[in-house]
Design an enzyme around this catalytic site. Sequence first.
Site, PDB file in Angstrom:
ATOM      1  N   GLU A 236      -0.524  -2.545   8.638  1.00  0.00           N
ATOM      2  CA  GLU A 236       0.673  -1.681   8.691  1.00  0.00           C
ATOM      3  C   GLU A 236       0.414  -0.391   7.925  1.00  0.00           C
ATOM      4  O   GLU A 236       1.108   0.598   8.117  1.00  0.00           O
ATOM      5  CB  GLU A 236       1.877  -2.412   8.077  1.00  0.00           C
ATOM      6  CG  GLU A 236       2.446  -3.494   8.955  1.00  0.00           C
ATOM      7  CD  GLU A 236       3.718  -4.121   8.375  1.00  0.00           C
ATOM      8  OE1 GLU A 236       4.069  -3.836   7.213  1.00  0.00           O
ATOM      9  OE2 GLU A 236       4.342  -4.919   9.092  1.00  0.00           O
ATOM     10  N   LYS A 237      -0.568  -0.419   7.030  1.00  0.00           N
ATOM     11  CA  LYS A 237      -0.905   0.767   6.235  1.00  0.00           C
ATOM     12  C   LYS A 237      -1.071   1.982   7.151  1.00  0.00           C
ATOM     13  O   LYS A 237      -0.594   3.068   6.870  1.00  0.00           O
ATOM     14  CB  LYS A 237      -2.198   0.472   5.472  1.00  0.00           C
ATOM     15  CG  LYS A 237      -3.067   1.643   5.162  1.00  0.00           C
ATOM     16  CD  LYS A 237      -3.033   1.963   3.713  1.00  0.00           C
ATOM     17  CE  LYS A 237      -3.823   3.161   3.280  1.00  0.00           C
ATOM     18  NZ  LYS A 237      -4.805   3.712   4.140  1.00  0.00           N
ATOM     19  N   ASP A 238      -1.793   1.784   8.275  1.00  0.00           N
ATOM     20  CA  ASP A 238      -1.984   2.864   9.245  1.00  0.00           C
ATOM     21  C   ASP A 238      -0.939   2.674  10.342  1.00  0.00           C
ATOM     22  O   ASP A 238      -1.259   2.284  11.467  1.00  0.00           O
ATOM     23  CB  ASP A 238      -3.402   2.804   9.795  1.00  0.00           C
ATOM     24  CG  ASP A 238      -4.426   2.959   8.679  1.00  0.00           C
ATOM     25  OD1 ASP A 238      -4.676   4.091   8.267  1.00  0.00           O
ATOM     26  OD2 ASP A 238      -4.930   1.929   8.184  1.00  0.00           O
TER      27      ASP A 238
ATOM     28  N   HIS B  83      -8.425  -5.051   3.420  1.00  0.00           N
ATOM     29  CA  HIS B  83      -9.111  -5.622   4.584  1.00  0.00           C
ATOM     30  C   HIS B  83      -9.161  -7.146   4.472  1.00  0.00           C
ATOM     31  O   HIS B  83      -9.025  -7.857   5.462  1.00  0.00           O
ATOM     32  CB  HIS B  83     -10.562  -5.118   4.645  1.00  0.00           C
ATOM     33  CG  HIS B  83     -10.709  -3.656   4.940  1.00  0.00           C
ATOM     34  ND1 HIS B  83     -11.274  -2.774   4.048  1.00  0.00           N
ATOM     35  CD2 HIS B  83     -10.380  -2.919   6.033  1.00  0.00           C
ATOM     36  CE1 HIS B  83     -11.308  -1.563   4.583  1.00  0.00           C
ATOM     37  NE2 HIS B  83     -10.767  -1.623   5.783  1.00  0.00           N
TER      38      HIS B  83
HETATM   39  P1  AMP Z   1     -10.314   0.977   8.330  1.00  0.00           P
HETATM   40  O1  AMP Z   1     -11.540   0.284   7.888  1.00  0.00           O
HETATM   41  O2  AMP Z   1      -9.780   1.963   7.364  1.00  0.00           O
HETATM   42  O3  AMP Z   1     -10.379   1.475   9.733  1.00  0.00           O
HETATM   43  O4  AMP Z   1      -9.201  -0.176   8.350  1.00  0.00           O
HETATM   44  C1  AMP Z   1      -9.399  -1.352   9.089  1.00  0.00           C
HETATM   45  C2  AMP Z   1      -8.081  -2.111   9.170  1.00  0.00           C
HETATM   46  O5  AMP Z   1      -7.655  -2.467   7.868  1.00  0.00           O
HETATM   47  C3  AMP Z   1      -6.956  -1.269   9.771  1.00  0.00           C
HETATM   48  O6  AMP Z   1      -6.195  -2.055  10.650  1.00  0.00           O
HETATM   49  C4  AMP Z   1      -6.182  -0.847   8.550  1.00  0.00           C
HETATM   50  O7  AMP Z   1      -4.833  -0.575   8.828  1.00  0.00           O
HETATM   51  C5  AMP Z   1      -6.327  -2.057   7.655  1.00  0.00           C
HETATM   52  N1  AMP Z   1      -6.101  -1.695   6.251  1.00  0.00           N
HETATM   53  C6  AMP Z   1      -6.617  -0.645   5.595  1.00  0.00           C
HETATM   54  N2  AMP Z   1      -6.149  -0.586   4.334  1.00  0.00           N
HETATM   55  C7  AMP Z   1      -5.292  -1.619   4.200  1.00  0.00           C
HETATM   56  C8  AMP Z   1      -4.459  -2.101   3.119  1.00  0.00           C
HETATM   57  N3  AMP Z   1      -4.436  -1.495   1.950  1.00  0.00           N
HETATM   58  N4  AMP Z   1      -3.696  -3.207   3.344  1.00  0.00           N
HETATM   59  C9  AMP Z   1      -3.728  -3.835   4.541  1.00  0.00           C
HETATM   60  N5  AMP Z   1      -4.475  -3.433   5.576  1.00  0.00           N
HETATM   61  C10 AMP Z   1      -5.250  -2.336   5.418  1.00  0.00           C
END
Ligand code: AMP
Length: 524
Positions: free
Chosen positions: A160-162, A37
Amino acid sequence: MRLLRTRRELQHWCGTPSTRNVPLHFVPTMGALHPGHLCLIGRAGQPVTAPDGRRHQPRVLVSLFVNPLQFGPGEDFQSYPRTLEADRALAEAAGATALFVPTAEELFPGGDAGLTRVCPPPALLAGLCARHRPGHFEGVATVVCRLLGLIRPEQLWLGEKDWQQLVVLRRVVADLGLPLQVRGCPTWREADGVAGSSRNRYLSPSQRLQAAGLPRALEVGRALVAAGERSAAVVQQAVCQGLEAAALAVEYAELVVPQTLAPVTQLRAMALLAVAVRCGPSRLIDHTVLMTRLPIVAIDGPAGAGKSTVTRAFARRLGLIYLDTGAMYRAVTWWVQRQGADPADAAAVAPLLEALELRLDNGPGGEPCVTINGTDITTAIRSPDVTAQVSVVAAHACVREALTRQQQGMGERGGLVAEGRDIGTAVFPDAELKVFLTATVAERARRRALDLAERGFAVPAGAELEAQIAERDRLDSTRAVAPLLQAEDAVEVITDGMAIEAVIERLTELFRERVPEEAWPDPA
Ligand code: AMP
């Protein structure tokens, strides 16, 4: 860093007069922030170039909201880690300007039962996570649209992870015509390759070790493709075996086209290998990009649309080699003239191609350098004599065949942007991105007039210039050999009113929709 809890506070902060002219970039998260993040927040805070060429430091708004709409029955909504105090400090250290932390009531004041829902297109939901988490992406799209409506950012930053989420949200933004750019950030990984995820917190030390089997299995897929394997089923089976050997329960392992998420059966150029597994209490996802060669971009379009300038700058922006096929046709023309042959006589031109060593290299500043049999002819090929006869020489089938073959040889490894006629149709039909770069006749006439005036030439009347350009278009698109035609799968970019920098931004956006940054990083 400001902490905003209500819509009122948010809207006041977004629209205060002192900040209204500063670009606003938005990073939605569910909190439990980890270094992935933080990379995303850092990237969102990088200065941006406005269409007028000026650099601006954006504000970065991060939201923390564990969105009930995207969790299915039996999923981990209740137990999802909520770590506001730690998140506050981390977001601030990563450069966030404000943190928006609404409650569900604040975000959906009427409750969520009667809420307007955003349904992404079924074609993007046929596989990967969507197939195993019904309703998930509808929940994501609904909440993100709600947030975008309140925040109205210039850029939305996603990981890009998701990857499926990124593809779905790009499409939602495009289909709803929302006036913002969607930007992706490559996946941040731990030292052992495990992708950063809030759900890694659920893992015990031994499960955490087991999780490293996931990136290792993806590596098995990459190695197979590097060794020449092209069957998706064979790659998929080997990856599943790797996952099972690490005692990870496979939910899916699929190969899809990165941009469309359509299933891939036989690998050509680029495929996304995406995997979801169960590891102890966590569901983990990850992916890699499988490439049989480096990416290729093909750019065509009518004369005078600024193709060469834009293509060269775009190649430099992405660290790709610039393949100027027009320069190759000019070089052959120069050679034919030099040998004293009649450029219109195919029988006289054909034998000259045999004794020809034509090279196209990129100079130190990315500028192209053309040589024939060791002689540098970079400047000579721009002479009026060559310009006058290049289309006659280029019309010979023997010339097109020889140069197409040479260009395809140059493109075998990929990693290039090729500009010129037939590029997306005949030379690189499987280029990742095909662009038809154009501008209206009026705009091209305006640019031509400026160019002529700048170079001290007489400028014909506007109507006359427009007539000349329209006539050239007509000739180019109706000629028998290699007519100017937009490839069916090319994206049309109309550059009227766009500064060069803005066109390059648009091309970069199109490229990134097809080629993840993880597969082809931006040059530093
Ligand atoms: P989340 O809190 O899981 O909904 O993720 C919030 C944002 O952070 C989303 O756009 C995810 O794709 C991104 N994100 C999550 N894990 C990673 C990672 N390891 N590297 C880069 N971005 C990430």
